[in-house]
Design a protein around this motif. Structure first.
Motif, PDB file in Angstrom:
ATOM      1  N   VAL A  10       0.856  -1.192   0.000  1.00  0.00           N
ATOM      2  CA  VAL A  10       0.000   0.000   0.000  1.00  0.00           C
ATOM      3  C   VAL A  10       0.888   1.238   0.000  1.00  0.00           C
ATOM      4  CG1 VAL A  10      -1.766   1.279   1.270  1.00  0.00           C
ATOM      5  CG2 VAL A  10      -1.850  -1.229   1.195  1.00  0.00           C
ATOM      6  N   ARG A  11       0.549   2.191  -0.900  1.00  0.00           N
ATOM      7  CA  ARG A  11       1.307   3.452  -0.979  1.00  0.00           C
ATOM      8  C   ARG A  11       0.687   4.487  -0.044  1.00  0.00           C
ATOM      9  NH1 ARG A  11       1.013   6.391  -5.917  1.00  0.00           N
ATOM     10  NH2 ARG A  11      -0.703   5.105  -6.658  1.00  0.00           N
ATOM     11  N   THR A  12       1.544   5.219   0.634  1.00  0.00           N
ATOM     12  CA  THR A  12       1.053   6.289   1.515  1.00  0.00           C
ATOM     13  C   THR A  12       1.571   7.654   1.065  1.00  0.00           C
ATOM     14  OG1 THR A  12       2.918   5.842   2.991  1.00  0.00           O
ATOM     15  CG2 THR A  12       0.814   4.811   3.536  1.00  0.00           C
ATOM     16  N   GLU A  13       2.522   7.659   0.125  1.00  0.00           N
ATOM     17  CA  GLU A  13       3.057   8.916  -0.399  1.00  0.00           C
ATOM     18  C   GLU A  13       2.581   9.095  -1.835  1.00  0.00           C
ATOM     19  OE1 GLU A  13       7.269   8.907  -0.030  1.00  0.00           O
ATOM     20  OE2 GLU A  13       7.246   8.840   2.160  1.00  0.00           O
ATOM     21  N   PHE A  14       2.180  10.326  -2.175  1.00  0.00           N
ATOM     22  CA  PHE A  14       1.622  10.584  -3.499  1.00  0.00           C
ATOM     23  C   PHE A  14       2.345  11.745  -4.173  1.00  0.00           C
ATOM     24  CE2 PHE A  14      -1.659   8.998  -0.597  1.00  0.00           C
ATOM     25  CZ  PHE A  14      -1.932   7.785  -1.200  1.00  0.00           C
ATOM     26  N   GLY A  15       1.985  12.006  -5.427  1.00  0.00           N
ATOM     27  CA  GLY A  15       2.619  13.087  -6.175  1.00  0.00           C
ATOM     28  C   GLY A  15       3.707  12.553  -7.093  1.00  0.00           C
ATOM     29  N   LYS A  16       4.204  13.444  -7.979  1.00  0.00           N
ATOM     30  CA  LYS A  16       5.191  13.038  -8.990  1.00  0.00           C
ATOM     31  C   LYS A  16       6.506  12.583  -8.370  1.00  0.00           C
ATOM     32  CE  LYS A  16       3.471  15.675 -12.918  1.00  0.00           C
ATOM     33  NZ  LYS A  16       3.766  16.733 -13.905  1.00  0.00           N
ATOM     34  N   GLY A  17       6.940  13.283  -7.326  1.00  0.00           N
ATOM     35  CA  GLY A  17       8.205  12.923  -6.676  1.00  0.00           C
ATOM     36  C   GLY A  17       8.149  11.527  -6.083  1.00  0.00           C
ATOM     37  N   ALA A  19       6.096   9.120  -6.993  1.00  0.00           N
ATOM     38  CA  ALA A  19       5.970   8.148  -8.085  1.00  0.00           C
ATOM     39  C   ALA A  19       7.329   7.865  -8.717  1.00  0.00           C
ATOM     40  CB  ALA A  19       4.994   8.670  -9.140  1.00  0.00           C
ATOM     41  N   ARG A  20       8.139   8.928  -8.879  1.00  0.00           N
ATOM     42  CA  ARG A  20       9.485   8.741  -9.450  1.00  0.00           C
ATOM     43  C   ARG A  20      10.340   7.848  -8.553  1.00  0.00           C
ATOM     44  NH1 ARG A  20       9.152  14.112 -11.635  1.00  0.00           N
ATOM     45  NH2 ARG A  20       9.923  14.984  -9.684  1.00  0.00           N
ATOM     46  N   LYS A  21      10.236   8.073  -7.239  1.00  0.00           N
ATOM     47  CA  LYS A  21      11.010   7.257  -6.289  1.00  0.00           C
ATOM     48  C   LYS A  21      10.594   5.785  -6.385  1.00  0.00           C
ATOM     49  CE  LYS A  21      12.277   6.914  -1.400  1.00  0.00           C
ATOM     50  NZ  LYS A  21      12.039   5.470  -1.310  1.00  0.00           N
ATOM     51  N   ILE A  22       9.284   5.533  -6.486  1.00  0.00           N
ATOM     52  CA  ILE A  22       8.784   4.163  -6.610  1.00  0.00           C
ATOM     53  C   ILE A  22       9.372   3.502  -7.864  1.00  0.00           C
ATOM     54  CG2 ILE A  22       6.696   2.813  -7.143  1.00  0.00           C
ATOM     55  CD1 ILE A  22       5.169   4.777  -5.296  1.00  0.00           C
ATOM     56  N   ARG A  23       9.361   4.252  -8.985  1.00  0.00           N
ATOM     57  CA  ARG A  23       9.880   3.678 -10.242  1.00  0.00           C
ATOM     58  C   ARG A  23      11.383   3.429 -10.162  1.00  0.00           C
ATOM     59  NH1 ARG A  23       6.994   8.134 -12.556  1.00  0.00           N
ATOM     60  NH2 ARG A  23       4.798   7.562 -12.700  1.00  0.00           N
ATOM     61  N   ARG A  24      12.104   4.320  -9.461  1.00  0.00           N
ATOM     62  CA  ARG A  24      13.555   4.114  -9.306  1.00  0.00           C
ATOM     63  C   ARG A  24      13.835   2.821  -8.554  1.00  0.00           C
ATOM     64  NH1 ARG A  24      14.120   9.718  -8.289  1.00  0.00           N
ATOM     65  NH2 ARG A  24      14.152   9.347  -6.051  1.00  0.00           N
ATOM     66  N   PRO A  29       3.666   2.432  -9.638  1.00  0.00           N
ATOM     67  CA  PRO A  29       2.513   2.872  -8.865  1.00  0.00           C
ATOM     68  C   PRO A  29       1.211   2.462  -9.551  1.00  0.00           C
ATOM     69  CG  PRO A  29       3.600   4.744  -9.936  1.00  0.00           C
ATOM     70  CD  PRO A  29       4.426   3.541 -10.235  1.00  0.00           C
ATOM     71  N   GLY A  30       0.211   2.111  -8.761  1.00  0.00           N
ATOM     72  CA  GLY A  30      -1.067   1.701  -9.328  1.00  0.00           C
ATOM     73  C   GLY A  30      -2.205   2.016  -8.385  1.00  0.00           C
ATOM     74  N   VAL A  31      -3.430   1.926  -8.912  1.00  0.00           N
ATOM     75  CA  VAL A  31      -4.628   2.140  -8.103  1.00  0.00           C
ATOM     76  C   VAL A  31      -5.568   0.962  -8.330  1.00  0.00           C
ATOM     77  CG1 VAL A  31      -6.631   3.606  -7.682  1.00  0.00           C
ATOM     78  CG2 VAL A  31      -4.445   4.652  -8.254  1.00  0.00           C
TER      79      VAL A  31
END
Length: 199
Positions: A10-17, A19-24, A29-31
């Motif tokens: 489960v993700r608790t942090e949102f926004g472009k920054g 999402a970039r960290k998740i991809r790194r 990221p998904g819903v």
């Protein structure tokens, strides 16, 4: 149909920054949404998800950290326009026995009647309704021996048992076009070559 198990957090942090960290970290990221429940924001394993999504309408068993297992099907994906990697995925929550509407790829097989005719895919997919755990990966249509002017309608396509057509029955899916005459262009080229030789 294909069923793939994926671990999800489960993700608790949102926004472009975020999402970039998740991809790194090699995640996507998904819903997950559906059944009137609040959307669950997830982080999914990138490589495994990419492999799973090669199968149209793949059934995903999500082992969600702290929330148990849920069944889902991919609803939409966002990819990087240049590199093609997954940026985000929307997943639809489903239950066993539940019917859902999905797009299924149309695959043509067989040879057209000789004569250089062309097969045009007017529709690349059909919209169908089926049980969430028995979604077809594709529907196959025979075009064996079809000649110019022939067409195949949505209602002509035999669907697997338990699958019903949602696309309009009289929608044209495939049609055979007559080969374009190319002789005049070829003759012009020969004429130019002949003039060059004379010169």
């Amino acid at each position: 149909m294909s069923e793939v198990k994926l671990a999800a957090a489960v993700r608790t942090e949102f926004g472009k920054g975020a999402a970039r960290k998740i991809r790194r970290d090699g995640q996507v990221p998904g819903v997950l949404y559906g059944h009137g429940s609040d959307p669950i924001h997830l982080s999914l394993p990138g490589h495994e998800l990419q492999l799973a999504l090669r199968t149209p309408n793949v059934l995903l068993t999500l082992d969600i950290d702290g929330k148990g297992q849920e069944l889902a099907i991919p609803k939409s994906t966002q990819r990087d326009p240049l590199k093609g990697f997954l940026e985000h995925v929307d997943l639809l929550l489903v239950k066993r026995g539940e019917k859902v509407t999905v797009e299924v790829p149309v695959v043509a097989e067989g040879e057209l009647k000789a004569g250089g005719n062309l097969l045009e895919h007017v529709l690349n997919t059909l919209s169908v309704e089926a049980e969430a755990t028995h979604l077809p990966e594709a529907v196959t249509v025979s075009v064996e021996g079809l000649e110019a002017g022939s067409s195949i309608l949505a209602q002509d396509i035999v669907l697997p048992k338990g699958v019903t057509l949602v696309t309009e029955a009289d929608a044209v899916v495939l049609q055979v076009l007559a080969a374009q005459a190319e002789e005049p262009a070829a003759e012009a080229a020969e004429g130019e070559a002949a003039e060059g030789a004379e010169a």
